[in-house]
Design an enzyme around this catalytic site. Structure first.
Site, PDB file in Angstrom:
ATOM      1  N   MET A 119      51.486  15.280  56.159  1.00  0.00           N
ATOM      2  CA  MET A 119      51.671  15.215  57.132  1.00  0.00           C
ATOM      3  C   MET A 119      52.157  16.766  57.256  1.00  0.00           C
ATOM      4  O   MET A 119      51.842  17.776  56.607  1.00  0.00           O
ATOM      5  CB  MET A 119      52.609  15.184  58.481  1.00  0.00           C
ATOM      6  CG  MET A 119      52.596  15.568  59.954  1.00  0.00           C
ATOM      7  SD  MET A 119      51.014  14.964  60.202  1.00  0.00           S
ATOM      8  CE  MET A 119      51.383  13.279  61.216  1.00  0.00           C
ATOM      9  N   GLY A 124      46.410  15.596  53.878  1.00  0.00           N
ATOM     10  CA  GLY A 124      46.674  15.504  52.402  1.00  0.00           C
ATOM     11  C   GLY A 124      45.435  14.948  52.431  1.00  0.00           C
ATOM     12  O   GLY A 124      44.309  14.187  52.601  1.00  0.00           O
ATOM     13  N   GLY A 181      43.762  13.309  50.202  1.00  0.00           N
ATOM     14  CA  GLY A 181      43.316  11.395  49.974  1.00  0.00           C
ATOM     15  C   GLY A 181      43.068  11.408  51.476  1.00  0.00           C
ATOM     16  O   GLY A 181      41.763  10.909  51.478  1.00  0.00           O
ATOM     17  N   THR A 215      40.648  24.873  56.448  1.00  0.00           N
ATOM     18  CA  THR A 215      41.444  24.043  55.859  1.00  0.00           C
ATOM     19  C   THR A 215      40.462  22.275  55.789  1.00  0.00           C
ATOM     20  O   THR A 215      40.345  21.521  57.058  1.00  0.00           O
ATOM     21  CB  THR A 215      43.141  23.656  56.822  1.00  0.00           C
ATOM     22  OG1 THR A 215      43.658  24.678  56.874  1.00  0.00           O
ATOM     23  CG2 THR A 215      44.349  22.473  56.235  1.00  0.00           C
ATOM     24  N   GLY A 231      36.767  21.408  52.132  1.00  0.00           N
ATOM     25  CA  GLY A 231      36.461  21.208  50.711  1.00  0.00           C
ATOM     26  C   GLY A 231      36.517  19.371  51.064  1.00  0.00           C
ATOM     27  O   GLY A 231      36.269  19.321  50.279  1.00  0.00           O
ATOM     28  N   ASP A 232      37.630  19.085  51.641  1.00  0.00           N
ATOM     29  CA  ASP A 232      38.598  17.885  51.472  1.00  0.00           C
ATOM     30  C   ASP A 232      36.555  16.997  52.404  1.00  0.00           C
ATOM     31  O   ASP A 232      35.905  15.905  51.968  1.00  0.00           O
ATOM     32  CB  ASP A 232      38.812  16.972  52.732  1.00  0.00           C
ATOM     33  CG  ASP A 232      40.051  17.530  51.439  1.00  0.00           C
ATOM     34  OD1 ASP A 232      40.182  17.741  50.420  1.00  0.00           O
ATOM     35  OD2 ASP A 232      40.893  17.992  52.136  1.00  0.00           O
ATOM     36  N   SER A 271      33.035  21.304  59.786  1.00  0.00           N
ATOM     37  CA  SER A 271      34.685  21.126  59.707  1.00  0.00           C
ATOM     38  C   SER A 271      35.389  22.007  59.808  1.00  0.00           C
ATOM     39  O   SER A 271      36.758  22.219  60.584  1.00  0.00           O
ATOM     40  CB  SER A 271      35.268  20.050  58.442  1.00  0.00           C
ATOM     41  OG  SER A 271      35.168  20.950  56.827  1.00  0.00           O
TER      42      SER A 271
HETATM   43  O1  RIB Z   1      43.004  20.419  51.484  1.00  0.00           O
HETATM   44  C1  RIB Z   1      43.423  20.222  52.603  1.00  0.00           C
HETATM   45  C2  RIB Z   1      44.988  19.404  52.466  1.00  0.00           C
HETATM   46  O2  RIB Z   1      45.639  20.539  51.230  1.00  0.00           O
HETATM   47  C3  RIB Z   1      45.901  19.690  54.251  1.00  0.00           C
HETATM   48  O3  RIB Z   1      45.251  19.494  54.844  1.00  0.00           O
HETATM   49  C4  RIB Z   1      47.135  19.672  53.046  1.00  0.00           C
HETATM   50  O4  RIB Z   1      47.657  18.559  53.733  1.00  0.00           O
HETATM   51  C5  RIB Z   1      46.423  20.302  51.736  1.00  0.00           C
HETATM   52  O5  RIB Z   1      47.689  19.066  50.772  1.00  0.00           O
END
Ligand code: RIB
Length: 292
Positions: free
Chosen positions: A12, A39, A41, A238, A241-242, A272
């Site tokens: 969270m 997170g 993942g 934020t 990258g994911d 994003s």
């Molecule tokens: O990559 C972004 C994420 O990194 C955020 O959502 C946070 O949870 C951190 O882990």
């Protein structure tokens, strides 16, 4: 449809927006506070699902209210959760995020993500074996990354390692991963004291270094190329990258070329950042295709 398994953290995000970061020993007044799912993942799983992949998450949540919200969020986004387990004796992972001066700073407390161990992942070997691509990051124990790289290698399933947050990685893991996606500072920790241009040449079509606004750098086997990013009005970076990792995995799993895959991933990542929260701006497949 691309089948993707994500092995990683689910947390969270506790996000404070402030005019600036406080100095050591100082108290300042913030502007807002929000809790949103995050997170690395979980973010990658949600991003890949929105982009149209069949996504299986392998992870641990706490036996607390955050854990329940994290699980609900997976379900709302169509992520399969047969391998997401509550750890009743641990709190959920949390990320303590400050948004100030147009950028974020983050402290991650791993909590239940510490229980994503090799023994835990072993239960999901069938789904891993049947994936087109497996995605992993580093908010879970190091031995799990080593274990998964060995298993993917054994099964002939490509592993995409997003080495974030940065820590040194064994040569064995680097060799076994099919794709590695550090940002510039992670790359310099991973390949300490090495010239990154030579390293890129050593790992053609495998090492993709993300350079934020400058784009993504990789070696295509003949030359080093930089695929430019798209310029947008950023609200919150934020999770960019994911989104990039998830989109790259989806595109590669669908058989797109390396250049096309990176362009697709750059586009998804740029969209994003236009909304608040790690997952807030993660685009659907339709949104990426329309904007390409
Ligand atoms: O990559 C972004 C994420 O990194 C955020 O959502 C946070 O949870 C951190 O882990």
């Amino acid at each position: 449809m691309a089948k993707i398994t994500v092995i990683g953290s689910s947390s969270m995000d506790l996000v404070v927006t402030a005019p600036r970061r406080p100095n050591k020993g100082e108290t300042i007044l913030g502007e807002s506070f929000k809790t949103v799912p995050g997170g690395k993942g979980a973010n990658q799983a949600v991003a890949a699902a929105r982009l149209g992949a069949e996504v299986h998450m392998v992870g641990c949540i706490g036996g607390d209210a955050f854990g329940k919200s994290i699980l609900d969020n997976f379900k709302e986004n169509g992520v399969f959760t047969s391998y997401v387990e509550p750890v009743t004796h641990s709190e959920s992972g949390t990320a303590h995020i400050t948004l100030a001066d147009g950028d974020n700073s983050i402290i991650v407390v791993k909590g239940a993500n510490n229980y994503v161990t090799p023994d835990f992942v072993e239960k999901a070997l069938d789904v891993i074996r049947n994936s087109n691509i497996v995605l992993i990051q580093q908010e879970i124990p190091e031995e799990t990354v080593e274990y998964v790289s060995g298993k993917c290698n054994e099964f002939g399933v490509p592993l995409m390692l997003n080495p974030a947050p940065a820590r040194p990685i064994s040569k064995d893991v680097i060799e076994k991963a099919a794709y590695i996606t550090p940002n510039e500072s992670e790359a310099s920790i991973l390949f300490e004291n090495q010239n990154l241009h030579s390293v890129l040449m050593q790992y053609p079509n495998k090492l993709f270094i993300t350079e934020g606004k400058n784009g993504v750098r990789f070696h295509n086997g003949e030359e080093e190329v930089v695929v430019p990013s798209y310029t947008v009005e950023a609200v919150d970076t934020t999770g960019a990258g994911d989104t990039f990792n998830a989109a790259l995995a989806v595109a590669l799993a669908e058989g797109k070329s390396f250049i096309e895959s990176v362009q697709f991933a750059n586009r998804a990542a740029s969209l994003s950042v236009t909304k608040f929260g790690a997952q807030g701006g993660m685009p659907t497949r339709k949104a990426v295709e329309e904007s390409l």
